[in-house]
Design an enzyme around this catalytic site. Structure first.
Site, PDB file in Angstrom:
ATOM      1  CG  PHE A 184       3.359  -6.488  -1.986  1.00 13.29           C
ATOM      2  CD1 PHE A 184       3.418  -5.776  -0.800  1.00 13.29           C
ATOM      3  CD2 PHE A 184       2.394  -6.145  -2.923  1.00 13.29           C
ATOM      4  CE1 PHE A 184       2.535  -4.730  -0.557  1.00 13.29           C
ATOM      5  CE2 PHE A 184       1.509  -5.098  -2.681  1.00 13.29           C
ATOM      6  CZ  PHE A 184       1.576  -4.390  -1.497  1.00 13.29           C
TER       7      PHE A 184
ATOM      8  CG  ASP B 158       8.200  -6.125  -6.700  1.00 11.44           C
ATOM      9  OD1 ASP B 158       8.695  -4.983  -6.605  1.00 11.44           O
ATOM     10  OD2 ASP B 158       7.054  -6.406  -6.292  1.00 11.44           O
TER      11      ASP B 158
ATOM     12  CE1 TYR C 194       4.054   2.764  -3.983  1.00 11.74           C
ATOM     13  CE2 TYR C 194       3.351   3.145  -6.245  1.00 11.74           C
ATOM     14  CZ  TYR C 194       3.459   2.316  -5.154  1.00 11.74           C
ATOM     15  OH  TYR C 194       2.972   1.030  -5.220  1.00 11.74           O
ATOM     16  CE  LYS C 195       6.814   0.211  -2.310  1.00 11.55           C
ATOM     17  NZ  LYS C 195       5.740   0.212  -1.315  1.00 11.55           N
TER      18      LYS C 195
ATOM     19  NE  ARG D 130       6.387  -1.627   5.720  1.00  8.40           N
ATOM     20  CZ  ARG D 130       6.047  -1.636   4.438  1.00  8.40           C
ATOM     21  NH1 ARG D 130       6.479  -2.620   3.654  1.00  8.40           N
ATOM     22  NH2 ARG D 130       5.304  -0.686   3.924  1.00  8.40           N
TER      23      ARG D 130
END
Ligand code: PLP
Length: 429
Positions: free
Chosen positions: A131, A212, A237-238, A390
């Site tokens: 990322f 990560d 938050y995922k 995704r």
């Protein structure tokens, strides 16, 4: 039952009827008329998280500043109390996890603390598919150490543009490597790396290693203490459903509790001395020492509430359903012939369960337009350049029927050329 029976809508409904986690969906606010497959970007709000946030707001109304000591739960130690529960989810001692900061900020804190270039040992190993924020953080940390990222940052290449082979990462671990920083799950393809193997290899070469875990915590079980990883960072938050921009978290192995964090702040001071207001920093002596600023109470309350749902379902059951749903999705895409040339889709996620995180990467030459066409049909996904759509089923609220409908939409959009009417990309998630 023949193969064709498993392709029917009735079969999708039968899978939902047999799903032991099906009841959890009622505790989430699923946007109306929507098939929500973007929980790996932003998880949905649960009634539990809503109640916890409202509770914090009521306490603020009732107590003002006295909420720090009078609210229930007390704000002053809110991060510590939520962290103890989060630690159980990631296989860690409660003192090794702290809810604080955000993924990139925590990454800076961890890399700043654990990257100690010395002599020939100056390199950081990461991957070419990381990322971007992780790479930005690593380059700036190398700069702080007066290094040269062209020389000191080793990005292990992908052989196929989707996956990173663990063997290639291990090959990059030489005696010039000070730190290895890797994603647990690759954000684009959804590949899950073999963390225990990589941790053992990094330690064998004398390097520190951190992960990560933004795309794995809440979807995949972890055993940080047993694996012996040096540190990890992740967001909530995922798959943890704590809300947009919610507080993140970090893990520090207890063998490093003596270290001084690179970036100290008053919130990392021992709780019983914090209000002595001394200029000498006396750290908490555990992961709590890595806090910099005041705990963000509302978003930590949201995490507190949201965690209750994950705990009740249990991470083993969540992982089992997640794999069943990604299997089902991949299977439907293939059985419906969407990978044939007239449709042009490809599945970019590993077939092997041990190498698969929580989402499925569907590749297509027109992925950007197809993602927009899916959204126009109420199927919320995200597009990752250059060619990935995704699709993230979330065990707590996605139904098998949602997945069946999403696959019908994938087929119809290409068949009817709907993606041709879409004009701009949609990478803002
Ligand atoms: C793998 C990964 N790392 C880091 C980040 C950046 O997170 P933050 O904006 O919370 O720092 C993201 C954001 O989606 C991510 O997916």
């Amino acid at each position: 039952m023949g193969i064709s029976d498993t392709l029917t809508e009735a079969f999708a409904y039968s899978l939902d009827e047999a799903d032991p986690l099906a009841g959890f969906r009622d505790r989430f606010f699923v946007p109306p008329e929507t098939i929500y497959l973007d929980g790996n970007s932003l998880g949905l709000l649960s009634t539990d998280a809503e109640m916890a946030m409202l509770g914090a707001i009521e306490a603020w109304k009732a107590w003002g500043v006295r909420g720090w000591t009078e609210a229930d739960p007390v704000w002053f130690t809110l991060a510590e109390s939520v962290s103890a529960r989060l630690a159980a989810l990631v296989g860690a001692d409660p003192t090794s996890v702290i809810v604080t900061g955000t993924t990139t900020v925590n990454l800076h804190q961890m890399v700043g603390t654990f990257y100690r270039p010395e002599g020939q040992r100056r390199k950081i190993v990461a991957t070419a598919l990381d990322f971007p924020s992780d790479i930005h953080a690593l380059k700036s940390q190398i700069r702080i150490h007066e290094g040269d990222s062209g020389r000191d940052l080793v990005l292990v290449p992908s052989r196929d543009g989707r996956m990173i082979e663990e063997a290639d990462i291990i090959d990059a671990m030489t005696d010039e490597v000070a730190l290895v920083l890797l994603p647990s799950v690759l954000y684009r393809s959804g590949q899950l790396l073999d963390m225990p193997r990589l941790i053992a290899a990094a330690h064998a070469c004398g390097a520190m290693i951190g992960f990560d875990c933004a795309h794995s915590v809440g979807a995949v079980p972890h055993a940080f203490d047993a694996w012996g990883v040096d540190f990890a960072v992740w967001c909530s938050y995922k798959y943890l459903n704590a809300g947009p921009g919610a507080v993140g978290a970090l893990y520090v192995n207890r063998r490093h509790f003596e270290r001084e964090p690179a970036m100290a702040g008053w919130w990392g001071v021992r709780k019983d001395q914090q209000f002595e207001m001394e200029h000498d920093w006396v750290g908490a002596g555990h992961a709590g020492a890595y806090q910099i600023s005041t705990v963000p109470v509302i978003s930590t309350a949201a995490l507190d509430g949201a965690l209750a749902v994950t705990e009740e379902a249990g991470i083993a059951a969540i992982r089992a359903k997640s794999l069943a749903q990604t299997d089902y999705l991949i299977d439907l895409i293939k059985q419906y012939g969407l990978v044939e040339s007239r449709f042009g889709y490809r599945v970019g996620t590993p077939a092997d369960h041990d190498r698969r995180g929580g989402h499925v990467a569907v590749e297509h030459e027109h992925a950007a337009g197809i993602s927009l066409a899916l959204k126009a049909r109420g199927v919320v996904v995200d597009f990752r350049p250059p060619n990935v759509i995704r699709l993230a089923p979330v065990a707590l609220y996605t139904t098998f029927h949602d997945l069946w409908l999403a696959v019908q939409a994938l087929g119809a959009i290409v068949e009817r050329g709907e993606y041709l009417q879409m004009t701009s990309g949609d990478a803002v998630t």
